[in-house]
Scaffold this active site. Sequence first.
Site, PDB file in Angstrom:
ATOM      1  N   GLY A 129       0.888  -1.274  -0.033  1.00  0.00           N
ATOM      2  CA  GLY A 129       0.042   0.023   0.181  1.00  0.00           C
ATOM      3  C   GLY A 129       0.772   1.191   0.153  1.00  0.00           C
ATOM      4  N   ASP A 130       0.186   2.311  -0.126  1.00  0.00           N
ATOM      5  CA  ASP A 130       1.038   3.640  -0.034  1.00  0.00           C
ATOM      6  C   ASP A 130       1.670   3.843   1.110  1.00  0.00           C
ATOM      7  OD1 ASP A 130      -0.272   4.272  -2.515  1.00  0.00           O
ATOM      8  OD2 ASP A 130      -1.786   5.484  -2.069  1.00  0.00           O
TER       9      ASP A 130
ATOM     10  N   ALA B  81       3.139   1.793   3.232  1.00  0.00           N
ATOM     11  CA  ALA B  81       4.240   1.006   3.257  1.00  0.00           C
ATOM     12  C   ALA B  81       5.168   1.390   1.997  1.00  0.00           C
ATOM     13  CB  ALA B  81       3.852  -0.500   2.872  1.00  0.00           C
TER      14      ALA B  81
ATOM     15  N   HIS C  33       2.499   9.413  14.012  1.00  0.00           N
ATOM     16  CA  HIS C  33       3.805   9.611  13.619  1.00  0.00           C
ATOM     17  C   HIS C  33       4.196  11.062  13.783  1.00  0.00           C
ATOM     18  CE1 HIS C  33       1.644  11.844  10.164  1.00  0.00           C
ATOM     19  NE2 HIS C  33       2.687  12.655  10.202  1.00  0.00           N
TER      20      HIS C  33
ATOM     21  N   LEU D  17       4.614  12.091  16.884  1.00  0.00           N
ATOM     22  CA  LEU D  17       5.587  11.786  18.191  1.00  0.00           C
ATOM     23  C   LEU D  17       6.583  11.312  17.478  1.00  0.00           C
ATOM     24  CD1 LEU D  17       3.073  10.041  20.251  1.00  0.00           C
ATOM     25  CD2 LEU D  17       3.856  12.569  20.156  1.00  0.00           C
TER      26      LEU D  17
ATOM     27  N   LYS E  34       8.497  12.809  14.944  1.00  0.00           N
ATOM     28  CA  LYS E  34       9.173  14.088  14.510  1.00  0.00           C
ATOM     29  C   LYS E  34      10.243  14.553  15.497  1.00  0.00           C
ATOM     30  CE  LYS E  34       5.620  15.624  11.409  1.00  0.00           C
ATOM     31  NZ  LYS E  34       6.597  15.833  10.098  1.00  0.00           N
TER      32      LYS E  34
ATOM     33  N   HIS F   7      -2.574  14.593  16.315  1.00  0.00           N
ATOM     34  CA  HIS F   7      -1.206  14.981  16.418  1.00  0.00           C
ATOM     35  C   HIS F   7      -1.244  16.153  17.417  1.00  0.00           C
ATOM     36  CE1 HIS F   7      -0.887  12.532  12.952  1.00  0.00           C
ATOM     37  NE2 HIS F   7      -1.240  13.221  12.074  1.00  0.00           N
TER      38      HIS F   7
ATOM     39  N   ARG G   4       4.040  27.356  19.184  1.00  0.00           N
ATOM     40  CA  ARG G   4       4.537  28.706  19.547  1.00  0.00           C
ATOM     41  C   ARG G   4       4.051  29.225  21.008  1.00  0.00           C
ATOM     42  NH1 ARG G   4       2.314  34.611  17.030  1.00  0.00           N
ATOM     43  NH2 ARG G   4       4.121  35.774  17.877  1.00  0.00           N
TER      44      ARG G   4
ATOM     45  N   TRP H  67     -26.602  18.566  44.369  1.00  0.00           N
ATOM     46  CA  TRP H  67     -27.049  17.158  44.819  1.00  0.00           C
ATOM     47  C   TRP H  67     -27.254  16.345  43.649  1.00  0.00           C
ATOM     48  CZ3 TRP H  67     -28.023  16.566  50.058  1.00  0.00           C
ATOM     49  CH2 TRP H  67     -27.900  17.588  50.911  1.00  0.00           C
TER      50      TRP H  67
END
Length: 791
Positions: free
Chosen positions: A40-41, A43, A209, A211, A213, A272, A375, A617
């Site tokens: 697939g893309d 992979a 993904h 995490l 970076k 993300h 920032r 209550w």
Amino acid sequence: MFVTVLLLLVTLCAQRGNGEERAEAQRPGHVSVVIVGGTGDLAKKYLWQGFFELYVNQVSSGNTFSFYGGGLSPADAATPVLFEILKAVSCSRNVSQDRCALLKDQYLRLAQYRQLKSLEDYQELAKHIEQELQQEGITEAGRLFYLSVPAFAYADVSEKINNSCRPTNGAWLRVVLEKPFGHDFRSAQVLASQLGSCLKDEEMYRIDHYLGKQVVAKILPFRIENKKFLDPIWNKHHIERVEIVMKETLDVKGRIPFYDQYGVIRDVLQNHMTEVMTQLTMRLPMNLSSSEEVLQNKLQIFSSMLPLGKSQAVVGQYQAYKTAVQQELNKTKDHVCLTPTFAAVLAHIDDAQYEGVPILLISGKMLDERVGYARILFKNDIFCLQNHNSVHCKPKQVVFYFGHGSLKYPAILVSKNLFKPVLMDSEWKEVTEPTDVNILGLPISDYYVQTPTEQREAYSELISHIFAGRKNSFISTENLLASWGLWTPLLNSLANSFPRIYPGGADNGDLLDIRVKGKDIGYNSEVVIISPDQMGDMSAKGFQVMQGKFRGADMVSAWTEELVERLAADIQEAAEAAVHEGGVFHLALSGGSTPLALFHRLALHHFSFPWRNTHVWMVDERCVPLTELDSNFHGMHDHLLQHVRIPYYNIHPMPVQLNQRLCVEEDGGALLYEKEVSKFVNGSSFHFVLLGVGYDSHTASLFPGSRLDEHGESLVALTESPVKPHQRMSLTFSAINRARTVALLVMGKGKHELITQLSRVKDNPDKWPVTGVKPADGRLVWYIDYDALLG
């Protein structure tokens, strides 16, 4: 033929220098890597390259490898496709050309394609692995399955792996899962339950993904390394706002079947950007390598977040999106498409450190540039009377720059009028070469800049973490559900919202500029562009709040948002009147999902509500510990009580847990609560009781066929629910009908049939419990939204 190549371990044991301890050394042996969806893309773009880099970095450690690309296609058709992908992998610059050619050749010889469609296919794979292990006489270290398949296939594939491909003799199993992990809280909960029945939590690696970076992975180490500078200023007294931004120039052409189901909030913000937010704001862990401590600190942030509602978000959609939907999904021209491709969300953390600090999460497609950054903008307490260009009066900020944009490379930037960051990590360097670039209002020369010495791709980083068994960079079940718990109410409130249409690119101009007003966010410009064919039947949404009668009692009806606004205003009016009359307001609230929107409204908009004079209550409670998610009090606390200034001694949870057991008659919990009501509430008459109505017409925890008349004059009773958890504690009709005002809140199309039935039936509390709500000297008001009323 099966080939094994012995590799010496070099990089696995190398210290990254980020303060994080390495995972314990794994026993050497054979590792089988299986990419399900191997042609697939994802992979093709990232995974095979990432596993090749892992392979290159393992130089003769006693580990051997085999790689399998799995898929639904037959082997004769898919094998050539797989090997074309494998031939395209590349080496880093520090690997010589000759060595790279040798490693690529070995990598290709260790790889094969296998059809993985049926349980028998997985059994054959397991059999093949076992045979090769026996023939080579080597010990198995573990099996790594990377599920690069649609999320709907996760449960099925995981079950096949569990039933047929588990290793034995102490070897590890790791199964990697790609987002999306559900569509909302409920679907994520179901998926987590399905996966949990097949796999242990330590075997699951939910990958985000972002995490991987390098800048994102550096946020916590950077905060720790610069603790002496940041601790005094990382709080509400010094931070002006936090911005987390991900802008993209591309459209979603070719991804419409996926994207139209999810939109930008589910695609980017819920995962993300939320992860980045928690890394920026969580309490620093004592041990950065402790995934459990990091998780608990993240969960504390989620529990402190103010709820997100419609007033905390704006959404947009680029103009060409609707045409793409028509083409790719075969929709007609009159199809109304509400999927947002742009969103700006305003979040707040309601704790002593960050109270009042706006946190902006902004992302969109078809914007003016491709860039991502977080920032932290600090308040400037210096006023320059004459030299306005003085460095002291320029913005003070820390920028975690993920990449792209005008800077082109990932970096951490600290404005020079703030502090000079320390550089403890050998994998990071200081940038000193002058460039003519401006970053967020400052020339690059006004920053201290740090960047990785070598840029690494996120997937390659995370694959190395998976191999090493390090879980810090992955999403746990608790983390996932906490995130969906934050975002699902917002997604529900935006379900019928028309996004602002924007042309795309530079032509957007100031159309998407936003303005923060207290706890709310809105577009800065008043002009809203909606194409005529997208207007739909908007006139129906123009209905105002309507008043009338239902079952002989007063009724208020409106669209959900307006109805909740009206109910919140009515509760505040009743509170102010009660406090003026007697100095106190007694409010009894029911649990469940129905009142959550009301809780959000009261927490975020009713700042003048007399909470200090209010006693809260419980109408009913499930017989579970108050710390569990199923507890009504837990939900009320998380969505309302922790966000308002109410004295703790004015809060009255039901005592369902006494003597370390739950709802046992002889412990007298119901009688204890009744005595508490009698002690504090004059005449046991609450000023305002809020009830919901279940699909079976139960209200509070008073269910059909429960012989409700047996409660007599008791104010509180233990009851039985037909659904788990079965045991409940509830106010009785005797208590409810003493109230001055009782509000029955009914919302959603799913309740339309019930409302229709209730409009026709006579009073019969045994069959229709809600018909037993008849205040003796008070007022009953039905609050019914148009979905429930009109269907």
